[in-house]
Design a protein around this motif. Sequence first.
Motif, PDB file in Angstrom:
ATOM      1  N   ALA A  65      41.220  36.811  43.226  1.00 10.80           N
ATOM      2  CA  ALA A  65      39.781  36.625  43.394  1.00 10.80           C
ATOM      3  C   ALA A  65      39.131  36.414  42.029  1.00 10.80           C
ATOM      4  N   ALA A  66      39.101  35.169  41.579  1.00  9.28           N
ATOM      5  CA  ALA A  66      38.501  34.811  40.290  1.00  9.28           C
ATOM      6  C   ALA A  66      38.318  33.303  40.262  1.00  9.28           C
ATOM      7  N   GLN A  67      37.530  32.827  39.280  1.00 11.40           N
ATOM      8  CA  GLN A  67      37.345  31.383  39.145  1.00 11.40           C
ATOM      9  C   GLN A  67      38.639  30.684  38.745  1.00 11.40           C
ATOM     10  N   ALA A  68      39.434  31.331  37.864  1.00 11.29           N
ATOM     11  CA  ALA A  68      40.656  30.712  37.355  1.00 11.29           C
ATOM     12  C   ALA A  68      41.612  31.806  36.912  1.00 11.29           C
ATOM     13  N   TRP A  69      42.900  31.487  36.984  1.00 15.65           N
ATOM     14  CA  TRP A  69      43.901  32.462  36.547  1.00 15.65           C
ATOM     15  C   TRP A  69      45.226  31.770  36.255  1.00 15.65           C
ATOM     16  N   ILE A  70      46.077  32.490  35.529  1.00 12.06           N
ATOM     17  CA  ILE A  70      47.419  31.992  35.236  1.00 12.06           C
ATOM     18  C   ILE A  70      48.299  33.177  34.849  1.00 12.06           C
ATOM     19  N   SER A 266      30.251  37.404  30.570  1.00 17.25           N
ATOM     20  CA  SER A 266      28.945  36.772  30.330  1.00 17.25           C
ATOM     21  C   SER A 266      28.336  36.442  31.672  1.00 17.25           C
ATOM     22  N   GLN A 267      27.063  36.125  31.656  1.00 20.14           N
ATOM     23  CA  GLN A 267      26.362  35.824  32.902  1.00 20.14           C
ATOM     24  C   GLN A 267      26.952  34.600  33.574  1.00 20.14           C
ATOM     25  N   GLU A 268      27.254  33.573  32.801  1.00 24.07           N
ATOM     26  CA  GLU A 268      27.768  32.331  33.382  1.00 24.07           C
ATOM     27  C   GLU A 268      29.266  32.398  33.637  1.00 24.07           C
ATOM     28  N   GLY A 269      30.009  33.017  32.720  1.00 24.36           N
ATOM     29  CA  GLY A 269      31.469  33.022  32.832  1.00 24.36           C
ATOM     30  C   GLY A 269      32.037  34.154  33.647  1.00 24.36           C
ATOM     31  N   GLY A 270      31.218  35.122  34.051  1.00 24.69           N
ATOM     32  CA  GLY A 270      31.725  36.237  34.821  1.00 24.69           C
ATOM     33  C   GLY A 270      32.562  37.179  33.973  1.00 24.69           C
ATOM     34  N   PHE A 271      33.408  37.952  34.635  1.00 24.76           N
ATOM     35  CA  PHE A 271      34.245  38.945  33.964  1.00 24.76           C
ATOM     36  C   PHE A 271      35.655  38.392  33.789  1.00 24.76           C
ATOM     37  N   ALA A 291      35.977  36.632  37.186  1.00 17.33           N
ATOM     38  CA  ALA A 291      35.971  37.579  38.306  1.00 17.33           C
ATOM     39  C   ALA A 291      34.542  38.053  38.548  1.00 17.33           C
ATOM     40  N   ASP A 292      34.307  38.617  39.727  1.00 16.38           N
ATOM     41  CA  ASP A 292      32.944  38.995  40.104  1.00 16.38           C
ATOM     42  C   ASP A 292      32.475  40.310  39.491  1.00 16.38           C
ATOM     43  N   GLU A 300      42.768  42.382  39.567  1.00 15.25           N
ATOM     44  CA  GLU A 300      43.459  41.107  39.781  1.00 15.25           C
ATOM     45  C   GLU A 300      44.516  40.854  38.697  1.00 15.25           C
ATOM     46  N   THR A 301      44.211  41.238  37.470  1.00 13.05           N
ATOM     47  CA  THR A 301      45.179  41.066  36.382  1.00 13.05           C
ATOM     48  C   THR A 301      46.387  41.966  36.603  1.00 13.05           C
ATOM     49  N   GLU A 302      46.140  43.189  36.999  1.00 15.75           N
ATOM     50  CA  GLU A 302      47.236  44.121  37.290  1.00 15.75           C
ATOM     51  C   GLU A 302      48.109  43.592  38.423  1.00 15.75           C
ATOM     52  N   LYS A 303      47.469  43.002  39.414  1.00 16.82           N
ATOM     53  CA  LYS A 303      48.201  42.421  40.544  1.00 16.82           C
ATOM     54  C   LYS A 303      49.142  41.314  40.077  1.00 16.82           C
ATOM     55  N   LEU A 304      48.640  40.429  39.211  1.00 18.38           N
ATOM     56  CA  LEU A 304      49.463  39.345  38.682  1.00 18.38           C
ATOM     57  C   LEU A 304      50.666  39.874  37.902  1.00 18.38           C
ATOM     58  N   LEU A 305      50.410  40.810  36.997  1.00 21.57           N
ATOM     59  CA  LEU A 305      51.477  41.319  36.142  1.00 21.57           C
ATOM     60  C   LEU A 305      52.549  42.040  36.951  1.00 21.57           C
ATOM     61  N   LYS A 306      52.154  42.859  37.896  1.00 20.88           N
ATOM     62  CA  LYS A 306      53.142  43.588  38.701  1.00 20.88           C
ATOM     63  C   LYS A 306      53.980  42.632  39.542  1.00 20.88           C
TER      64      LYS A 306
END
Length: 430
Positions: A65-70, A266-271, A291-292, A300-306
């Motif tokens: 759940a985020a705008q972008a991830w890798i 930031s306000q535009e870039g989120g968390f 992220a929101d 979400e980051t923890e989810k990716l790494l695990k």
Amino acid sequence: MFSMLLAGAELCIKLLAGCYCKLLMWCDLKAMKKIRQVYWLLLLQVFIGVAGARADEWAGAPGIAAQAWILMDADSGAVLTEGNADRPVEPASLVKIMTSYLLGQALKSGALLAADKVHVGTEAWAAGNPVLQGSSLMFLKRGDQVSVAELNKGMVVASGNDACIALANYLAGSQDGFVTLMNETAQVLGLSNTTFKTVHGLAAAGQVSSARDMAVLSRALIHDLPEEYALFKERAFTFNGVHQYNRNRLLWSTSLEVDGLKTGNSQEGGFSLVASAVSGNRRLIAVVMGADSDHARFQETEKLLKWGLRAFETAMPIKAHEAFIEKRAWFGAARTVRLNAGERPAITVPYGKADAVKISAILNEPYLRAPLRKGQVVGVVNFQLDALTIAQKPLVVMETVEQAGWFSRLWDAVLLKLQQWLGVCVACAV
């Protein structure tokens, strides 16, 4: 789904091969070489696309759940999963990863010393610079004399925007000069969706980056500057009696061994969050942007790494300092030349599949001709799993081979011509 991908890939390969053969009929030797390079590059892109789909299908990548991830393997550079990874997003304080990278390079080269004292001017003083007010600070004061080492910790651990300005002015003479260095370095590293406008990441029109670029930058920092990267695992920093904690809460995780990197919002870039975790001899880099909420970026980051640590393993079927194959060095002072897969031969495979990987090498040209230089790329190494190419590495010359004398070169020319005529390895018996 995967059978459809394979069918599509097969069709692409056939089309490429057909075009390749027709083009060669109409081109001279130089053009043939160029076309061959383009053909193999396009073919590699087809393979990489299919391999990525197969990896996700094998392991069932989680939804994020985020705008972008890798998620990237730091050793092999393999992308394990991604979503909108090239979408431009406002990076906020993730910008400090580049500021840290440049500072680390300057320290490594000796251009400045950790003990150097930096004079704090009005620009780096929150009371004198309205841009800094209300933002993350090291709480510098105008007229302070602060060491580069302390400013570095203030930037990395406390995310001090004032520390970034003080360091930029000291290293490049001005913030604008430092931003120029940041963008030049971004080009060198291949950060194609990144434009820096500030040294600290506070909102600025046109300042963007992407999840992929942040992963590539973080991988470079980890690999090139281990001493600088070590600062990112420090959990707290105290300066002038002000005690601050690192904002990367995954450093306190009891289920992951996280040792960096950086938060941003930031306000535009989120968390956003860039994090790296190790398990044994493995290291993964996860980037979540837009992220929101603060909680969501860590979750979400923890989810990716695990998921990545559980579903994949890093393998090194070819050792960095051992020869993979030897080939005849035509016209060379040495009869043969040793070849391997370069300094970063690691690959990423689904967990438990490392022993099933098959390796082969393809030369760019039918014959290797001296002079050959150490580090010269002369082909590709293919890593296959279940008949699918899952990775490719450069086939690299391990040591320089100079040209032989005129008589040896003449003799090799005769042998090579005979071999081409007869279609057998004449040189093998000589």
